[in-house]
Write an enzyme that holds these catalytic residues in place. Structure first.
Site, short mmCIF file in Angstrom:
data_model
loop_
_atom_site.label_atom_id
_atom_site.label_comp_id
_atom_site.label_asym_id
_atom_site.label_seq_id
_atom_site.Cartn_x
_atom_site.Cartn_y
_atom_site.Cartn_z
N GLY A 78 0.83 -1.20 0.00
CA GLY A 78 0.00 0.00 0.00
C GLY A 78 0.86 1.25 0.00
O GLY A 78 2.09 1.15 0.01
N ALA A 121 12.23 0.63 -3.71
CA ALA A 121 13.13 1.69 -3.25
C ALA A 121 13.10 1.82 -1.73
O ALA A 121 14.00 2.43 -1.14
CB ALA A 121 12.71 3.02 -3.87
N TYR A 151 8.10 -2.98 5.74
CA TYR A 151 7.89 -3.30 4.32
C TYR A 151 9.24 -3.35 3.60
O TYR A 151 9.53 -4.27 2.84
CB TYR A 151 6.97 -2.24 3.71
CG TYR A 151 6.85 -2.26 2.21
CD1 TYR A 151 6.07 -3.22 1.56
CD2 TYR A 151 7.52 -1.32 1.42
CE1 TYR A 151 5.96 -3.23 0.17
CE2 TYR A 151 7.41 -1.31 0.04
CZ TYR A 151 6.63 -2.27 -0.58
OH TYR A 151 6.52 -2.28 -1.96
N GLU A 193 -3.89 3.67 -1.40
CA GLU A 193 -3.46 4.44 -2.56
C GLU A 193 -2.18 5.20 -2.24
O GLU A 193 -1.90 5.54 -1.12
CB GLU A 193 -4.56 5.40 -3.01
CG GLU A 193 -4.96 6.47 -2.03
CD GLU A 193 -5.95 5.98 -0.96
OE1 GLU A 193 -6.06 4.77 -0.77
OE2 GLU A 193 -6.57 6.83 -0.31
N LYS A 202 -8.18 13.78 -4.64
CA LYS A 202 -8.55 14.96 -3.84
C LYS A 202 -8.87 16.15 -4.75
O LYS A 202 -9.83 16.88 -4.51
CB LYS A 202 -7.39 15.32 -2.90
CG LYS A 202 -7.19 14.32 -1.77
CD LYS A 202 -5.99 14.71 -0.91
CE LYS A 202 -5.64 13.61 0.06
NZ LYS A 202 -4.59 14.00 1.02
N GLN A 220 8.55 17.20 1.15
CA GLN A 220 9.17 15.89 0.92
C GLN A 220 9.17 15.60 -0.58
O GLN A 220 8.21 15.94 -1.28
CB GLN A 220 8.48 14.79 1.74
CG GLN A 220 7.03 14.49 1.43
CD GLN A 220 6.03 15.38 2.18
OE1 GLN A 220 6.29 16.53 2.45
NE2 GLN A 220 4.85 14.85 2.48
N ARG A 222 9.90 13.06 -4.13
CA ARG A 222 9.84 11.70 -4.68
C ARG A 222 9.99 11.79 -6.20
O ARG A 222 9.80 12.85 -6.80
CB ARG A 222 8.48 11.03 -4.38
CG ARG A 222 8.19 10.71 -2.93
CD ARG A 222 9.09 9.62 -2.38
NE ARG A 222 8.73 9.27 -1.01
CZ ARG A 222 9.15 9.91 0.08
NH1 ARG A 222 9.94 10.95 -0.03
NH2 ARG A 222 8.79 9.50 1.28
N ARG A 285 13.47 11.15 -2.01
CA ARG A 285 13.82 9.91 -2.73
C ARG A 285 13.69 10.15 -4.22
O ARG A 285 12.72 10.74 -4.68
CB ARG A 285 12.90 8.76 -2.29
CG ARG A 285 13.19 7.48 -3.06
CD ARG A 285 12.40 6.31 -2.53
NE ARG A 285 12.83 5.89 -1.22
CZ ARG A 285 12.00 5.33 -0.32
NH1 ARG A 285 10.73 5.16 -0.59
NH2 ARG A 285 12.47 4.96 0.85
P1 NAD Z 1 -0.94 -4.15 -5.65
O1 NAD Z 1 -1.29 -4.15 -4.21
O2 NAD Z 1 -1.85 -3.47 -6.59
O3 NAD Z 1 -0.72 -5.64 -6.16
C1 NAD Z 1 -0.28 -6.68 -5.32
C2 NAD Z 1 -1.22 -7.84 -5.53
O4 NAD Z 1 -0.76 -8.93 -4.72
C3 NAD Z 1 -2.67 -7.54 -5.09
O5 NAD Z 1 -3.55 -7.71 -6.17
C4 NAD Z 1 -2.92 -8.54 -3.99
O6 NAD Z 1 -4.24 -9.07 -3.97
C5 NAD Z 1 -1.91 -9.64 -4.32
N1 NAD Z 1 -1.65 -10.47 -3.15
C6 NAD Z 1 -1.39 -10.05 -1.88
N2 NAD Z 1 -1.26 -11.11 -1.08
C7 NAD Z 1 -1.46 -12.22 -1.84
C8 NAD Z 1 -1.47 -13.60 -1.57
N3 NAD Z 1 -1.25 -14.07 -0.34
N4 NAD Z 1 -1.72 -14.46 -2.59
C9 NAD Z 1 -1.95 -13.99 -3.86
N5 NAD Z 1 -1.94 -12.68 -4.17
C10 NAD Z 1 -1.71 -11.81 -3.17
O7 NAD Z 1 0.54 -3.54 -5.74
P2 NAD Z 1 1.35 -3.04 -7.02
O8 NAD Z 1 1.47 -1.58 -6.91
O9 NAD Z 1 0.82 -3.65 -8.24
O10 NAD Z 1 2.79 -3.64 -6.69
C11 NAD Z 1 3.25 -4.86 -7.27
C12 NAD Z 1 4.61 -5.21 -6.66
O11 NAD Z 1 5.54 -4.16 -6.90
C13 NAD Z 1 4.56 -5.44 -5.16
O12 NAD Z 1 5.44 -6.48 -4.83
C14 NAD Z 1 5.09 -4.14 -4.60
O13 NAD Z 1 5.67 -4.30 -3.33
C15 NAD Z 1 6.12 -3.75 -5.66
N6 NAD Z 1 6.35 -2.31 -5.67
C16 NAD Z 1 5.38 -1.47 -6.13
C17 NAD Z 1 5.61 -0.10 -6.13
C18 NAD Z 1 4.58 0.86 -6.65
O14 NAD Z 1 4.84 2.06 -6.67
N7 NAD Z 1 3.39 0.42 -7.05
C19 NAD Z 1 6.84 0.42 -5.67
C20 NAD Z 1 7.78 -0.48 -5.19
C21 NAD Z 1 7.55 -1.84 -5.22
#
Ligand code: NAD
Length: 336
Positions: A78, A121, A151, A193, A202, A220, A222, A285
């Site tokens: 999240g 990151a 995280y 979000e 917003k 801050q 980014r 960042r």
């Molecule tokens: P997201 O939350 O939209 O997608 C993650 C998905 O994983 C979700 O649909 C969720 O239902 C699924 N999930 C969670 N637990 C699960 C489980 N036990 N079994 C099966 N599915 C499961 O997030 P995202 O923004 O699409 O991010 C995707 C990846 O990229 C993540 O690993 C996140 O940590 C990494 N990431 C994202 C960002 C970003 O800015 N969006 C930045 C850094 C890293």
């Protein structure tokens, strides 16, 4: 010609659902797996397994030895309102580590060819990001480690887990550290979000002479990467001989106040900013893109304003549709 087969773990989420689309466009047969199907459009996957990757049984159902590429994006995830309050730390660490342990071990047993892991990151030491102007995020600055969230610690553990499997079992692993990815069909309300989507919502909801809340003093900084560019980077990394970890992000850094003003310009609404207390994360960042430029000859080239315009228009439509609908979900809190 044999069609390549890919699995996208987290295919119901933001990046995963776009990645499925991208892989289909690139000619793959695709299986998706997630706790849920995508929220905003039907998945384009050829097969979709709804299940919990924390369960070995679901991993065995999703992962077979005919897969050429596995993209591991599933995580308990999240924005700042979910990751930085501290209230979800145990769930984040437990759920995401369990997914990574299970997916990787099943891939080892099943012989999947290449595995991509999405780190973040958030693994970088907090003391290197104390300045809004000169944050340090070179890949080799990750150690000595000191992420500012659980995280981030879980991501660092899992990077090491994937790298260990590559070393000990000869698996072909690729690791990217994403920096704030945004775009259409991302979470835009409900508490998970991230800043671009929250600010677009917003602004879209505010009356023309109104104001919006900004968490912190707005200074801050980014950098934000549009989803299509993120996927270009991912596909290029997977096709390359470079294991990573490597940053996939934008080098265009803005303050949160600047980001809010960009959204207001797009919307044509000059609103007032009201700064309030909220969960913040590090002070500054920005993605350091020197390594990806050197090893993959790649960098995102689109200005932030281009992706932000598309994202704003999409969120504006969501806000309008929600206002017009009698959906009981409309009672869901929109969150700060
Ligand atoms: P997201 O939350 O939209 O997608 C993650 C998905 O994983 C979700 O649909 C969720 O239902 C699924 N999930 C969670 N637990 C699960 C489980 N036990 N079994 C099966 N599915 C499961 O997030 P995202 O923004 O699409 O991010 C995707 C990846 O990229 C993540 O690993 C996140 O940590 C990494 N990431 C994202 C960002 C970003 O800015 N969006 C930045 C850094 C890293």
């Amino acid at each position: 010609m044999t069609i390549k087969r890919a699995l996208v773990c987290g295919a119901g989420g933001f990046i995963g659902s776009h990645l499925v689309r991208r892989l289909k466009r690139d000619g793959f047969w695709v299986r998706g797996v997630d706790l849920k199907t995508p929220e905003f459009a039907a998945s384009e996957a050829d097969e979709f397994v709804v299940g919990d990757l924390g369960e070995a049984r679901v991993c065995r159902e999703a992962i077979d030895d005919g897969l050429n590429e596995v993209y591991q994006l599933a995580a308990d995830m999240g924005g700042a309102g979910y990751v930085f309050t501290g209230e979800n730390d145990a769930a984040i660490m437990h759920n995401s580590a369990l997914i990574n342990l299970n997916v990787l071990e099943t891939c080892r047993a099943g012989g999947a060819a290449t595995i991509f892991y999405s780190s973040s990151a958030c693994i970088y030491p907090q003391e290197n990001q104390a300045s809004a102007d000169e944050p340090v995020t070179a890949e080799d600055s990750a150690y000595p480690a000191n992420p500012d969230s659980e995280y981030g610690w879980e991501k660092l553990f899992s990077e090491r887990l994937f790298a260990s499997y590559a070393r000990n079992y000869g698996m072909r692993v690729r690791i990217a550290r994403f920096h704030n990815v945004f775009g259409e069909e991302g979470t835009w309300m409900g508490g998970r979000e991230k800043a671009p989507a929250a600010l677009c919502r917003k602004v879209a909801m505010a009356p023309r002479d109104g104001e919006i809340e900004i968490w912190g003093d707005g200074g801050q900084t980014r950098s934000f990467l549009y989803i299509d560019e993120c996927l270009d980077g991912v596909r290029r990394l997977v096709d390359s001989s470079f294991q990573g970890p490597v940053n996939i992000g934008s080098a265009e850094m803005v303050s949160i106040d600047q980001l809010a003003r960009m959204v207001m310009d797009i919307a044509g609404k000059p609103l007032r900013l009201r700064h309030v207390k909220g969960p913040l994360g590090v002070r500054g960042r920005r993605s350091d893109n020197r390594l990806i430029a050197k090893r993959l000859a790649w960098a995102p080239c689109q200005p932030l304003s281009v992706g932000l315009e598309k994202t704003y228009r999409w969120i504006e439509r969501q806000v309008q549709q929600r206002a017009q609908s009698a959906d009981p979900g409309a009672a869901t809190p929109l969150h700060a």
